[in-house]
Design an enzyme around this catalytic site. Structure first.
Site, PDB file in Angstrom:
ATOM      1  N   THR A  23       0.852  -1.188   0.000  1.00 35.86           N
ATOM      2  CA  THR A  23       0.000   0.000   0.000  1.00 35.86           C
ATOM      3  C   THR A  23       0.886   1.235   0.000  1.00 35.86           C
ATOM      4  O   THR A  23       1.995   1.233   0.540  1.00 35.86           O
ATOM      5  CB  THR A  23      -0.998   0.001   1.180  1.00 35.86           C
ATOM      6  OG1 THR A  23      -1.992   0.992   0.930  1.00 35.86           O
ATOM      7  CG2 THR A  23      -0.336   0.258   2.510  1.00 35.86           C
ATOM      8  N   CYS A  29      -3.516   8.209   7.328  1.00 36.34           N
ATOM      9  CA  CYS A  29      -4.077   6.853   7.272  1.00 36.34           C
ATOM     10  C   CYS A  29      -3.125   5.883   7.967  1.00 36.34           C
ATOM     11  O   CYS A  29      -1.963   6.211   8.211  1.00 36.34           O
ATOM     12  CB  CYS A  29      -4.235   6.391   5.820  1.00 36.34           C
ATOM     13  SG  CYS A  29      -5.321   7.408   4.817  1.00 36.34           S
ATOM     14  N   HIS A  46      -5.675  -0.649   4.676  1.00 36.47           N
ATOM     15  CA  HIS A  46      -5.321   0.770   4.577  1.00 36.47           C
ATOM     16  C   HIS A  46      -6.573   1.552   4.953  1.00 36.47           C
ATOM     17  O   HIS A  46      -7.443   1.776   4.127  1.00 36.47           O
ATOM     18  CB  HIS A  46      -4.888   1.087   3.143  1.00 36.47           C
ATOM     19  CG  HIS A  46      -4.457   2.501   2.931  1.00 36.47           C
ATOM     20  ND1 HIS A  46      -3.431   2.814   2.071  1.00 36.47           N
ATOM     21  CD2 HIS A  46      -4.893   3.688   3.412  1.00 36.47           C
ATOM     22  CE1 HIS A  46      -3.278   4.136   2.038  1.00 36.47           C
ATOM     23  NE2 HIS A  46      -4.160   4.675   2.854  1.00 36.47           N
TER      24      HIS A  46
END
Length: 176
Positions: A23, A29, A46
Protein backbone atom coordinates in the site's frame (compact mmCIF):
# COMPACT_ATOMS: atom_id res chain seq x y z
CA UNK A 1 6.22 -12.86 -7.15
CA UNK A 2 2.66 -11.52 -7.26
CA UNK A 3 2.34 -7.95 -6.04
CA UNK A 4 -1.12 -7.18 -4.69
CA UNK A 5 -1.91 -3.48 -4.40
CA UNK A 6 -4.03 -2.35 -1.45
CA UNK A 7 -5.67 0.97 -2.26
CA UNK A 8 -6.95 3.62 0.12
CA UNK A 9 -9.92 2.37 2.16
CA UNK A 10 -9.09 -1.15 1.00
CA UNK A 11 -7.99 -4.50 2.42
CA UNK A 12 -6.41 -7.55 0.82
CA UNK A 13 -5.68 -11.02 2.16
CA UNK A 14 -3.16 -13.40 0.60
CA UNK A 15 -1.89 -16.89 1.30
CA UNK A 16 0.53 -17.70 -1.51
CA UNK A 17 4.19 -17.68 -0.41
CA UNK A 18 5.28 -15.46 -3.29
CA UNK A 19 2.57 -12.84 -2.71
CA UNK A 20 3.53 -9.35 -1.60
CA UNK A 21 0.89 -6.96 -0.25
CA UNK A 22 1.67 -3.29 -0.90
CA UNK A 23 0.00 0.00 0.00
CA UNK A 24 1.14 3.50 -0.85
CA UNK A 25 0.80 7.04 0.48
CA UNK A 26 -0.01 6.44 4.13
CA UNK A 27 -0.29 9.95 5.51
CA UNK A 28 -2.70 10.21 8.42
CA UNK A 29 -4.08 6.85 7.27
CA UNK A 30 -2.78 3.63 8.82
CA UNK A 31 -1.53 0.53 7.08
CA UNK A 32 -2.23 -2.37 9.43
CA UNK A 33 -0.53 -5.66 8.57
CA UNK A 34 -1.22 -9.05 10.10
CA UNK A 35 0.77 -12.20 9.39
CA UNK A 36 0.56 -15.79 10.63
CA UNK A 37 4.09 -17.24 10.46
CA UNK A 38 2.83 -20.84 10.49
CA UNK A 39 0.30 -20.67 7.65
CA UNK A 40 1.90 -17.69 5.84
CA UNK A 41 -1.50 -16.02 5.60
CA UNK A 42 -1.27 -12.25 5.67
CA UNK A 43 -3.49 -9.25 5.35
CA UNK A 44 -3.03 -5.53 4.85
CA UNK A 45 -5.63 -2.89 5.63
CA UNK A 46 -5.32 0.77 4.58
CA UNK A 47 -7.87 2.66 6.67
CA UNK A 48 -8.43 6.40 6.58
CA UNK A 49 -10.61 7.36 9.55
CA UNK A 50 -11.16 6.09 13.09
CA UNK A 51 -14.93 5.83 13.30
CA UNK A 52 -17.70 4.95 10.86
CA UNK A 53 -20.33 6.78 12.89
CA UNK A 54 -19.84 9.88 10.73
CA UNK A 55 -22.31 8.24 8.37
CA UNK A 56 -23.67 4.73 8.64
CA UNK A 57 -24.08 4.40 4.88
CA UNK A 58 -20.35 5.00 4.39
CA UNK A 59 -19.46 2.42 7.04
CA UNK A 60 -21.67 -0.14 5.35
CA UNK A 61 -20.61 0.59 1.77
CA UNK A 62 -16.89 1.25 2.48
CA UNK A 63 -16.05 -0.68 5.65
CA UNK A 64 -12.29 -0.59 5.04
CA UNK A 65 -12.32 3.21 5.18
CA UNK A 66 -12.74 3.08 8.96
CA UNK A 67 -10.82 1.47 11.81
CA UNK A 68 -13.93 0.31 13.66
CA UNK A 69 -15.34 -1.60 10.68
CA UNK A 70 -12.16 -2.47 8.76
CA UNK A 71 -10.05 -4.02 11.52
CA UNK A 72 -12.64 -6.64 12.56
CA UNK A 73 -13.11 -7.58 8.89
CA UNK A 74 -9.34 -7.89 8.39
CA UNK A 75 -9.07 -10.26 11.37
CA UNK A 76 -12.11 -12.27 10.27
CA UNK A 77 -10.81 -12.70 6.73
CA UNK A 78 -7.30 -13.84 7.66
CA UNK A 79 -8.80 -16.36 10.07
CA UNK A 80 -11.10 -17.62 7.31
CA UNK A 81 -7.96 -18.34 5.27
CA UNK A 82 -6.38 -20.39 8.05
CA UNK A 83 -4.56 -17.84 10.24
CA UNK A 84 -4.85 -18.20 14.00
CA UNK A 85 -5.41 -14.94 15.84
CA UNK A 86 -3.07 -15.77 18.75
CA UNK A 87 -0.18 -16.32 16.31
CA UNK A 88 -0.63 -13.11 14.33
CA UNK A 89 2.29 -10.74 14.03
CA UNK A 90 0.66 -7.31 13.93
CA UNK A 91 2.47 -4.21 12.71
CA UNK A 92 1.26 -0.75 11.76
CA UNK A 93 2.58 2.27 9.90
CA UNK A 94 1.23 5.73 9.18
CA UNK A 95 -0.75 8.14 11.39
CA UNK A 96 1.41 11.08 10.34
CA UNK A 97 0.41 14.66 10.99
CA UNK A 98 -0.37 15.67 7.43
CA UNK A 99 -1.71 19.06 6.32
CA UNK A 100 -2.71 19.81 9.93
CA UNK A 101 0.31 21.54 11.51
CA UNK A 102 -1.71 22.84 14.47
CA UNK A 103 -3.28 19.46 15.23
CA UNK A 104 -6.83 20.74 14.80
CA UNK A 105 -8.20 17.49 13.43
CA UNK A 106 -5.35 15.19 14.54
CA UNK A 107 -6.64 12.35 12.36
CA UNK A 108 -3.38 10.39 12.55
CA UNK A 109 -3.40 10.30 16.35
CA UNK A 110 -7.13 9.50 16.43
CA UNK A 111 -6.60 6.68 13.91
CA UNK A 112 -3.79 5.25 16.04
CA UNK A 113 -5.80 5.36 19.26
CA UNK A 114 -8.82 3.75 17.59
CA UNK A 115 -6.65 1.00 16.12
CA UNK A 116 -5.02 0.19 19.46
CA UNK A 117 -8.40 0.11 21.25
CA UNK A 118 -10.03 -2.14 18.64
CA UNK A 119 -7.10 -4.56 18.61
CA UNK A 120 -6.99 -4.65 22.40
CA UNK A 121 -10.70 -5.50 22.57
CA UNK A 122 -10.11 -8.26 19.98
CA UNK A 123 -7.31 -9.72 22.11
CA UNK A 124 -4.60 -8.90 19.57
CA UNK A 125 -1.33 -7.21 20.47
CA UNK A 126 0.68 -4.83 18.29
CA UNK A 127 4.23 -6.09 17.74
CA UNK A 128 5.79 -3.04 16.05
CA UNK A 129 4.81 0.39 14.76
CA UNK A 130 6.14 3.19 12.57
CA UNK A 131 3.62 5.79 13.68
CA UNK A 132 3.46 9.59 13.62
CA UNK A 133 5.86 12.10 12.17
CA UNK A 134 5.09 14.39 9.26
CA UNK A 135 5.88 12.28 6.22
CA UNK A 136 3.99 9.69 4.22
CA UNK A 137 4.96 6.03 4.10
CA UNK A 138 4.52 3.05 1.80
CA UNK A 139 4.37 -0.48 3.18
CA UNK A 140 5.19 -3.89 1.72
CA UNK A 141 4.38 -7.23 3.42
CA UNK A 142 6.25 -10.26 2.03
CA UNK A 143 4.36 -13.48 2.76
CA UNK A 144 7.33 -15.76 2.12
CA UNK A 145 9.30 -14.21 4.98
CA UNK A 146 6.78 -12.14 6.95
CA UNK A 147 9.00 -9.09 6.50
CA UNK A 148 7.26 -5.70 6.61
CA UNK A 149 9.23 -3.12 4.64
CA UNK A 150 8.60 0.61 4.90
CA UNK A 151 9.62 3.36 2.53
CA UNK A 152 9.52 7.07 3.30
CA UNK A 153 10.29 9.88 0.83
CA UNK A 154 14.01 10.51 0.37
CA UNK A 155 14.93 7.62 2.67
CA UNK A 156 16.08 4.05 2.25
CA UNK A 157 13.55 1.28 2.67
CA UNK A 158 13.76 -0.33 6.10
CA UNK A 159 12.24 -3.35 7.83
CA UNK A 160 9.83 -3.03 10.73
CA UNK A 161 10.94 -6.02 12.81
CA UNK A 162 8.81 -8.84 14.19
CA UNK A 163 9.39 -7.98 17.83
CA UNK A 164 7.40 -9.00 20.88
CA UNK A 165 4.10 -7.17 21.43
CA UNK A 166 4.07 -3.58 22.63
CA UNK A 167 2.71 -2.86 26.07
CA UNK A 168 -0.84 -1.62 26.31
CA UNK A 169 -2.39 -4.54 24.45
CA UNK A 170 -4.71 -7.11 25.91
CA UNK A 171 -3.18 -9.71 28.24
CA UNK A 172 -5.27 -12.45 26.65
CA UNK A 173 -5.80 -13.84 23.17
CA UNK A 174 -8.86 -15.34 21.52
CA UNK A 175 -8.13 -18.09 19.02
CA UNK A 176 -9.94 -18.03 15.68
Amino acid sequence: MAQIIVGMADCRIADEPNDVLVTYALGSCIGLSVFDPVTHVGGLLHFMLPDSSIGSARGESRPFMFADTGIPLLLERVCQRGAVKRRLIVRAAGAAKMMDPNGVFDIGRRNHLAMRKILWKAGVLVHAEAIGGVTSRSVRLELATGRLLIREPAAAEYELPQTSPKQGGSPWHIAC
